[in-house]
Design an enzyme around this catalytic site. Sequence first.
Site, short mmCIF file in Angstrom:
data_model
loop_
_atom_site.label_atom_id
_atom_site.label_comp_id
_atom_site.label_asym_id
_atom_site.label_seq_id
_atom_site.Cartn_x
_atom_site.Cartn_y
_atom_site.Cartn_z
N LYS A 106 45.98 43.66 32.31
CA LYS A 106 46.84 43.73 31.25
C LYS A 106 48.21 43.21 31.95
CE LYS A 106 44.75 47.75 28.80
NZ LYS A 106 44.94 49.14 28.74
N GLU A 157 35.64 56.77 30.41
CA GLU A 157 34.47 56.35 30.51
C GLU A 157 33.47 56.83 31.36
OE1 GLU A 157 33.57 53.32 28.64
OE2 GLU A 157 35.35 53.06 27.74
#
Length: 435
Positions: free
Chosen positions: A207, A192
């Site tokens: 996660k 990103e």
Amino acid sequence: MAEPLRIALAGLGTVGAGVIRLIETNAALIARRAGRPLQIVGISARDRSKKRGVDLSPYAWEDDMVILGERPDVDVVVELVGGSDGPALACARTTIEAGKALVTANKAMIAHHGLELAAKAEAARVALKFEAAVAGGIPVIKGLREGAAANAIERVYGILNGTCNFILSSMEDSGRDFADVLAEAQARGYAEADPTFDVEGIDAAHKLSILAAIAFGSEVDFAAVDTAGIARLRAADIAQADSLGYVIRLIGMAEPDSSSGEARLFQRVQPHLVPFDHPLAHVDGATNAVVAEGNFSGRLLFQGAGAGDGPTASAVVADLIDIARGEIGAPFSVPVTELEKLAPAESGHRRGRCYVRFVVADRPGVLAEITAAMRDAGVSIESLIQQGRADANGEVMVAMVTHEGPESAVSEALRLLEGSPSLTDAPLVMHILGE
Ligand SMILES: NC(=O)c1ccc[n+]([C@@H]2O[C@H](COP(=O)([O-])OP(=O)(O)OC[C@H]3O[C@@H](n4cnc5c(N)ncnc54)[C@H](OP(=O)(O)O)[C@@H]3O)[C@@H](O)[C@H]2O)c1
């Protein structure tokens, strides 16, 4: 055939467009397996005029995605917008409160608000599913909830962020430094524009906290994950690890810990040295892998694409097929009221081997100062590598691997060295992945 499952999609970016493509391409086989067709009845995103590489003309556009779940013709909303709060969370809450099922790929939202949403979903007796939130296309949540459901899971760990793994693999292959490889990854669309969540380990921690809750039947506790990223790694760390028989991987690890006499949970995301002969050492590029150790199954390895439109859509649509079949189940495997609230485990008593790297001024006596601090703290050094020559700044790197011992001893050695004018950068500690 039975009535279709009527789906509204909030978010039409990488994953949203992938979901449309998958549902259109595999419509017939999905309908056979699900026992009913999946039918997209509504879509929403920010910009209606944006080209998305899929024909959106068959689907009714809704400007405000938050109201999708309230529409009487919608059975399930798929949230693919992202962000822990904001419109994604508003959409999730409204959908569940309206008595509709929710599928999401949003790990940030589940890590922060998963318990609240799961409690609401259980009260409303609707499904809340988030397979795509952890390790993209790898069916690891299903693997733990279903395939490994009979086991006490003793440890779960893995490579949970494809961007970091891509950067580390590229540093390994090219010998280049972190900043250089990150810039290339951004230019090629693998990272990103703002890479903070990935390179600082936050995405992996989101996660891990979700995986830990499912593996251990405990409440999601993202804040308790001891998190460090990969931004401080140098090309020389990779080269030194290689000469010692290791690769470096960002590993998220969680395990129950009862050393204090009470049940606690240890959760850490950190770059680790992984021995060449460990399966995770061969997980390269943007691939993810999760290892779960069950008390009867033994070591299970889940590996595959952790991101991308196709793999992530695969996980999202698998959740939709479950919902079409009438599968609800508790979102975290165990009802929210029965999840254990485990305090975070301290790390000091943990035993293991470490790689410790110092950047020091190139002058006599520095090495002796470091080894004295190690000795005084009770750290035993297995191997030590000192760069031969100083770089342009007059600095040299000293790296060592310790024998197995308590982590607290290494921390104590670093405390003894704190403020030493010999050290020109904060020491970097990486743990060595054990068996
Ligand atoms: N990309 C992956 O490989 C991957 C893998 C696993 C999980 N995920 C998760 O999947 C989710 C979506 O990721 P993505 O990569 O598809 O993101 P993305 O390409 O940035 O797409 C986001 C979508 O959400 C829409 N959106 C953003 N803000 C909005 C707002 N305020 N109101 C309405 N719509 C808004 C955008 O609309 P416009 O298009 O009109 O701007 C866009 O369609 C995230 O939670 C991400 O963490 C992604």
